[in-house]
Write an enzyme that holds these catalytic residues in place. Structure first.
Site, PDB file in Angstrom:
ATOM      1  N   HIS A  57       0.843  -1.198   0.000  1.00  0.00           N
ATOM      2  CA  HIS A  57       0.000   0.000   0.000  1.00  0.00           C
ATOM      3  C   HIS A  57       0.875   1.244   0.000  1.00  0.00           C
ATOM      4  O   HIS A  57       2.015   1.190   0.441  1.00  0.00           O
ATOM      5  CB  HIS A  57      -0.815   0.095   1.299  1.00  0.00           C
ATOM      6  CG  HIS A  57      -1.626  -1.108   1.652  1.00  0.00           C
ATOM      7  ND1 HIS A  57      -2.975  -1.160   1.483  1.00  0.00           N
ATOM      8  CD2 HIS A  57      -1.264  -2.311   2.191  1.00  0.00           C
ATOM      9  CE1 HIS A  57      -3.437  -2.341   1.907  1.00  0.00           C
ATOM     10  NE2 HIS A  57      -2.410  -3.052   2.335  1.00  0.00           N
ATOM     11  N   TYR A  58       0.295   2.372  -0.431  1.00  0.00           N
ATOM     12  CA  TYR A  58       0.894   3.655  -0.032  1.00  0.00           C
ATOM     13  C   TYR A  58      -0.027   4.304   0.982  1.00  0.00           C
ATOM     14  O   TYR A  58      -1.239   4.044   1.011  1.00  0.00           O
ATOM     15  CB  TYR A  58       1.214   4.573  -1.202  1.00  0.00           C
ATOM     16  CG  TYR A  58       0.096   5.107  -2.074  1.00  0.00           C
ATOM     17  CD1 TYR A  58      -1.027   5.749  -1.551  1.00  0.00           C
ATOM     18  CD2 TYR A  58       0.207   5.039  -3.462  1.00  0.00           C
ATOM     19  CE1 TYR A  58      -2.013   6.270  -2.363  1.00  0.00           C
ATOM     20  CE2 TYR A  58      -0.768   5.552  -4.289  1.00  0.00           C
ATOM     21  CZ  TYR A  58      -1.883   6.157  -3.736  1.00  0.00           C
ATOM     22  OH  TYR A  58      -2.853   6.670  -4.550  1.00  0.00           O
ATOM     23  N   THR A  59       0.576   5.167   1.817  1.00  0.00           N
ATOM     24  CA  THR A  59      -0.182   5.706   2.948  1.00  0.00           C
ATOM     25  C   THR A  59      -1.046   6.908   2.565  1.00  0.00           C
ATOM     26  O   THR A  59      -2.000   7.224   3.269  1.00  0.00           O
ATOM     27  CB  THR A  59       0.783   6.173   4.062  1.00  0.00           C
ATOM     28  OG1 THR A  59       1.675   7.145   3.504  1.00  0.00           O
ATOM     29  CG2 THR A  59       1.586   5.007   4.627  1.00  0.00           C
ATOM     30  N   GLU A 126       2.556  -0.874   4.568  1.00  0.00           N
ATOM     31  CA  GLU A 126       2.224   0.491   4.152  1.00  0.00           C
ATOM     32  C   GLU A 126       3.533   1.228   3.857  1.00  0.00           C
ATOM     33  O   GLU A 126       4.479   1.161   4.652  1.00  0.00           O
ATOM     34  CB  GLU A 126       1.471   1.235   5.260  1.00  0.00           C
ATOM     35  CG  GLU A 126       0.031   0.790   5.439  1.00  0.00           C
ATOM     36  CD  GLU A 126      -0.942   1.449   4.441  1.00  0.00           C
ATOM     37  OE1 GLU A 126      -0.507   2.271   3.602  1.00  0.00           O
ATOM     38  OE2 GLU A 126      -2.142   1.105   4.523  1.00  0.00           O
ATOM     39  N   HIS A 173      -2.911  -3.039  -3.190  1.00  0.00           N
ATOM     40  CA  HIS A 173      -4.288  -2.822  -2.733  1.00  0.00           C
ATOM     41  C   HIS A 173      -5.213  -2.616  -3.936  1.00  0.00           C
ATOM     42  O   HIS A 173      -6.343  -3.072  -3.958  1.00  0.00           O
ATOM     43  CB  HIS A 173      -4.323  -1.607  -1.806  1.00  0.00           C
ATOM     44  CG  HIS A 173      -5.429  -1.637  -0.805  1.00  0.00           C
ATOM     45  ND1 HIS A 173      -5.646  -0.624   0.093  1.00  0.00           N
ATOM     46  CD2 HIS A 173      -6.403  -2.567  -0.576  1.00  0.00           C
ATOM     47  CE1 HIS A 173      -6.701  -0.936   0.845  1.00  0.00           C
ATOM     48  NE2 HIS A 173      -7.180  -2.097   0.457  1.00  0.00           N
ATOM     49  N   ASP A 183      -3.734   2.455  -4.639  1.00  0.00           N
ATOM     50  CA  ASP A 183      -2.388   2.253  -4.097  1.00  0.00           C
ATOM     51  C   ASP A 183      -1.883   0.829  -4.309  1.00  0.00           C
ATOM     52  O   ASP A 183      -2.687  -0.097  -4.341  1.00  0.00           O
ATOM     53  CB  ASP A 183      -2.360   2.605  -2.585  1.00  0.00           C
ATOM     54  CG  ASP A 183      -3.299   1.761  -1.737  1.00  0.00           C
ATOM     55  OD1 ASP A 183      -4.487   1.644  -2.071  1.00  0.00           O
ATOM     56  OD2 ASP A 183      -2.831   1.196  -0.731  1.00  0.00           O
TER      57      ASP A 183
HETATM   58 ZN   LIG Z   1      -4.117   0.532   0.795  1.00  0.00          ZN
END
Ligand SMILES: [Zn+2]
Length: 285
Positions: A57-59, A126, A173, A183
């Protein structure tokens, strides 16, 4: 008479056997759990890992906001990788927010390769990255720096090796929730990770074989493409209808495997890439 002797002999042998069995000393391996004991000398062969998936994921936030969100609110991840990680003893530091044997709440409503409730069977990482900014030139995606990428690689490689996670089970994600999430976005270096043994990537020769002299952007049959994406693991219903749901899945796939063009159009190169992935990693059982 002979029969009687035989029966008696069997009886004696049986008795010896029973006595023999009972006399075999069992090697105990007891663990004291305070109020009771647990015998662990006979562990079953029928086991596999609970963890089957690694999701990235990216935050969409800076580090401090990310740390606050991921530790205080109704979301979490096992790890957080800062954009500018600090060093300790010459090594970059990742933040562990949830122990690996516990569930983190990072996948949400999602599906991959026919499975749902993915928090139960996954590790979530993340990565600090704000995602994108909207400008007069359109949406500008923000890159991942080398230091951070190398740290994501070191962490992911360790997790993938420890749980023997299959390449096709390391995704973003956006791949598992393509209608809600973007993301880790089109600038995430999936190819670089695959070169390090993390996640899937198609072989160019195989892609060229399936492209079969067609131009890359030549339109392809939507129903066929939807079918192939479903076979690879995407949550898509093959119906030949070019609706938002279909568009989102095709765009997510392209963001992952062909980030130069992720407009969500069903084209020949996209189909050739799915074909190459299916040949290399197989379709869902
Ligand atoms: Zn995510």
């Amino acid at each position: 008479m002979y029969k009687q002797i035989r029966l008696v002999t069997i009886g004696i042998l049986y008795t010896i056997n029973v006595i023999g069995c009972n006399s075999i000393p069992i090697k105990h391996n007891l663990i004291d759990r305070g109020t009771y004991m647990v015998e662990t000398s006979h562990l079953s062969q029928s086991i596999d890992e609970r963890i089957r998936f690694l999701f990235l994921h990216y935050t969409a936030e800076d580090f401090h906001a990310s740390l606050k969100t991921l530790t205080n609110q109704h979301v979490s991840a096992h790890y957080l990788v800062p954009a500018n990680p600090s060093k300790n003893n010459g090594k970059y530091v990742v933040w562990q927010l949830v122990p690996e044997h516990q569930r983190a709440w990072h996948a949400g409503a999602s599906s991959w390769r026919g499975r749902t409730n993915l928090n139960d069977t996954s590790i979530g990482i993340e990565i600090e990255n704000k995602g994108y900014i909207e400008s007069i030139l359109g949406r500008m995606w923000l890159p991942y720096n080398i230091k951070q990428t190398n740290l994501v690689i070191a962490l992911s490689k360790d997790i993938v090796q420890r749980y023997a996670i299959l390449p096709q089970n390391v995704v973003g994600h956006m791949d598992i929730a393509p209608h809600r999430k973007l993301d880790p976005g089109p600038l995430f270096p999936w190819k670089q990770l695959a070169e390090q043994g993390i996640g899937a990537w198609p072989d160019q020769k195989t892609v060229d074989k399936y492209l079969a002299m067609r131009s890359k952007d030549q339109p392809t049959d939507l129903f066929t493409l939807q079918n192939k994406l479903a076979s690879y693991g995407y949550d898509i219903i093959p119906n030949g209808i070019n609706n938002t749901a279909s568009h989102n899945v095709i765009a997510a796939f392209q963001m992952h495997f062909r980030p130069a063009n992720f407009r969500g159009l069903p084209d020949a190169e996209t189909e050739a890439i799915v074909d190459a992935l299916l040949e290399k990693y197989g379709s869902i059982p």
